[in-house]
Design a protein around this motif. Sequence first.
Motif, short mmCIF file in Angstrom:
data_model
loop_
_atom_site.label_atom_id
_atom_site.label_comp_id
_atom_site.label_asym_id
_atom_site.label_seq_id
_atom_site.Cartn_x
_atom_site.Cartn_y
_atom_site.Cartn_z
N PRO A 108 15.35 6.97 10.17
CA PRO A 108 14.54 7.10 9.07
C PRO A 108 13.06 7.83 10.11
O PRO A 108 13.02 8.48 11.13
CB PRO A 108 13.50 6.07 8.59
CG PRO A 108 13.95 5.11 9.48
CD PRO A 108 15.35 5.84 10.06
N LEU A 109 12.08 8.70 9.48
CA LEU A 109 11.50 9.70 10.76
C LEU A 109 10.08 8.72 9.93
O LEU A 109 9.14 9.44 11.30
CB LEU A 109 11.24 11.45 10.09
CG LEU A 109 12.22 11.84 10.38
CD1 LEU A 109 12.46 13.73 9.01
CD2 LEU A 109 12.74 11.80 11.65
N VAL A 110 9.81 8.32 9.37
CA VAL A 110 8.60 7.36 9.39
C VAL A 110 8.90 5.94 9.14
O VAL A 110 9.92 6.12 8.49
CB VAL A 110 7.67 7.81 8.05
CG1 VAL A 110 6.76 9.06 8.58
CG2 VAL A 110 8.11 7.74 6.55
N ASP A 111 8.03 4.62 9.90
CA ASP A 111 8.20 3.33 9.70
C ASP A 111 7.99 3.23 8.02
O ASP A 111 6.43 3.45 7.81
CB ASP A 111 6.76 3.12 10.62
CG ASP A 111 7.00 1.07 10.13
OD1 ASP A 111 8.11 0.99 8.86
OD2 ASP A 111 6.42 0.66 10.84
N HIS A 112 9.15 2.94 6.98
CA HIS A 112 8.60 2.75 5.30
C HIS A 112 7.83 2.02 5.15
O HIS A 112 7.65 1.64 3.98
CB HIS A 112 10.06 3.38 4.92
CG HIS A 112 10.41 4.09 4.82
ND1 HIS A 112 10.38 4.91 5.66
CD2 HIS A 112 10.61 5.25 4.10
CE1 HIS A 112 11.73 6.27 5.74
NE2 HIS A 112 10.70 6.64 4.05
N GLU A 113 7.99 1.10 6.31
CA GLU A 113 7.97 -0.88 5.72
C GLU A 113 6.02 -1.09 5.90
O GLU A 113 5.38 -1.70 5.26
CB GLU A 113 8.56 -1.42 6.66
CG GLU A 113 8.63 -2.89 6.29
CD GLU A 113 9.47 -4.39 7.04
OE1 GLU A 113 9.93 -3.29 7.80
OE2 GLU A 113 9.01 -5.10 6.89
N ALA A 114 5.79 -0.71 7.02
CA ALA A 114 4.81 -0.55 7.79
C ALA A 114 3.47 0.34 7.94
O ALA A 114 2.63 0.24 8.04
CB ALA A 114 4.39 -1.74 8.84
N GLY A 115 3.78 1.20 7.75
CA GLY A 115 3.93 2.94 8.03
C GLY A 115 3.04 4.19 7.41
O GLY A 115 3.31 4.74 7.98
N ILE A 116 2.84 3.92 6.36
CA ILE A 116 2.57 4.60 5.23
C ILE A 116 1.11 4.01 4.77
O ILE A 116 1.59 3.03 4.20
CB ILE A 116 3.63 4.36 4.29
CG1 ILE A 116 4.93 5.40 4.82
CG2 ILE A 116 3.31 6.20 2.94
CD1 ILE A 116 5.91 5.11 3.72
N GLY A 117 0.11 5.01 5.67
CA GLY A 117 -1.56 4.68 4.98
C GLY A 117 -1.94 5.73 3.14
O GLY A 117 -2.75 5.44 2.72
N ARG A 118 -0.94 6.90 3.92
CA ARG A 118 -1.60 8.14 3.02
C ARG A 118 -0.73 9.26 2.21
O ARG A 118 0.00 9.03 3.67
CB ARG A 118 -2.96 8.46 3.74
CG ARG A 118 -3.45 10.39 3.22
CD ARG A 118 -4.66 10.15 3.78
NE ARG A 118 -6.27 9.83 3.44
CZ ARG A 118 -6.86 9.45 2.42
NH1 ARG A 118 -7.04 10.45 1.89
NH2 ARG A 118 -7.72 8.48 2.67
N VAL A 119 -0.35 9.29 0.93
CA VAL A 119 0.84 10.63 1.42
C VAL A 119 0.30 11.44 0.09
O VAL A 119 -0.78 11.62 -0.33
CB VAL A 119 1.76 9.81 0.16
CG1 VAL A 119 2.47 8.15 0.41
CG2 VAL A 119 1.02 9.38 -0.44
N LEU A 120 0.77 13.00 0.34
CA LEU A 120 1.20 13.93 -0.55
C LEU A 120 1.26 13.27 -1.50
O LEU A 120 2.79 13.34 -1.38
CB LEU A 120 0.75 14.87 0.11
CG LEU A 120 -0.04 15.05 0.60
CD1 LEU A 120 0.43 17.01 2.06
CD2 LEU A 120 -1.49 14.89 0.42
#
Lengths: 448, 171
Positions: free
Chosen positions: A249-261
């Motif tokens: 994965p290219l982002v931390d799905h568990e604790a690394g998502i603070g803002r999305v589009l």
Amino acid sequence: MMSVSRSRRTQLLEALILLGLLGGALRTIPVLDRVLLLLLAPARVALDLASPGALSSGTGTDQKALRSQEREWSLSLADRMRRAAQPQDCNLPEGVRAVEAEVLSRPNGRPDELQVLLSDPRGLKRGSAVVVGDVFLGSLTRVPSAQAVGRAAHLGEVRLLTGRKERVSGKARSEDSARLVVGGIQPSSLTDGWYLDVHNPEDETRTRGLVLLDDKDPLLAVANGWHLGNVALEPDPVRGGKRVAGLTPLVDHEAGIGRVLVLSTSTEPARERNAPAPGEWTLVRRGMCMTQGARAGFPLLAGSLGGLRAGSAVADGVRLVGRVVRAAPLSGMVRRLRDPGCAVNVLAWVPDAPEEVSFVLGRIVSQGVSPDGLLRFSWSAERPFTGTKPKSVQLWTLGGEAGVPGGLLLGTTLLPVGAGPHDLVVSNPGGEQVPRHLSVFVNWGTDE
Amino acid sequence: MRFGPKAAWLLCFAWCAWLTALAVYLEPLLGGWTPDLALVLIASLILRSGRAASLGLVYCLVCTRLAFSLDPPAALAAGGWMLFLLVRSVAHLFDADQMLARAGAAFGAALLLGVWLFLAAAVRGAGAGSPGGMTPLMGILSGAAATGACALILGPLFAALPGLGPLRRQA
């Protein structure tokens, strides 16, 4: 005879109460906790009776200047994060606009779902593609109803590609562009990190490198070309050579998502949602600071009736002080950052070099204070920092978990290089002083 | 000035709150040797009280402790309930007017509560930590010893605090 029977009934009742309380003490039973907090609500009176007069610690002139600087940093970071969530290499197709959404929490603790606050939900549909930067994350599963008003009119839910039943089509970016289906987590790789699961690869030998979304669903197709992950290979014990283990994965799905589009095909012009919205924070007076062994916290003179909930962030300006550990109707209790076990999602940022990309650390857990009074945190470093040498950075909250918004400062640390786990020693000048009035975040994801 | 039973209960709650707050205030100075002052007060009253009064005293203790504690409410309530059941079982063995009996009761109660809260925190994975660099059990033992010593020295004074007369006379 009757008195013996009554005595036995009383003993049985006492034993049952004891068993219930013992069970609730060893494992959280939310209903029992709520009942007990209601029964013990007069604890608030004890706080009022024992409210100290001499423990107030005002903010000095130096501190005021520092706080002002920190506020500017926080705004700058918010702007930086907003830009980081925008696509960098991928281009939005014509007629498609990207709707910003702030991640509020994982609803009911489900790790594959996000509750988000959509800046402009007009025209969004269930199934709309959700991305961050150039990375495809999943799809929108809940859109606000047209009748919803206020905050509820902006609440949506996202299901991540890590969900067990999620599937999208992709193709490798290599020249041969082999097609494959991606979705869920590769079950056999749970011990050493994890991969996105790959199903039915057209040709394993040609499935290499970066994999891009290439789906026929019209709502997802607008994100075709967004990145899914890098092909991870493992030895093939049957045929020899290498086989596809999954996608890194290219982002931390568990604790690394603070803002999305959220990608929308609506042609209406985008509207900005003013953040932070009024009423997101409430000012609360604290009781006396206390330590219990290594533990540290303080009571608050407001509770769930004032909007507080367990998990809420407590801040002094933009500095994170701690998190609410329980909220009785009229009082609350805060565990400070220095309380061992206090955990929060963070990112590293260098405000003096704002052009540098922030680095998402994910979850860090407090280990208490070191003998020289510095905060210690453990960091698993599942996605290690890959610099050439340790770097001095500021740690800021990332958001994406219930009760804690992004943009709160923890302090400064030296970010270690390489695979973890690591100990982070965080200096937080003036952080020991806790003012009498603190802000508590009350902007929760649930409908109000 | 004479107080009725209702006022006595209110004052008992207030004294418990002040004593708990004082113990919290002393904790950074005394570390593991901080006595549980509210428990000293309750121990000096509970041995001569009836069943309902014992329950009321334990309620005051748990309620005020909850206001100043990071421990979960169920753990504190379970600790309080265990104290109540224990006191009802063994109260008749002690002479409530003997200082040593009161000190022993305070020591035992502090030990029971300390060990229980430590175990509950350990099972929950909350790690209670050790005060002043002591091992956790040594910290609990020193706290209980301080509570017992405090009950021995200050017990009569605490039992004579203003407004608690009706509770003292409920034997």
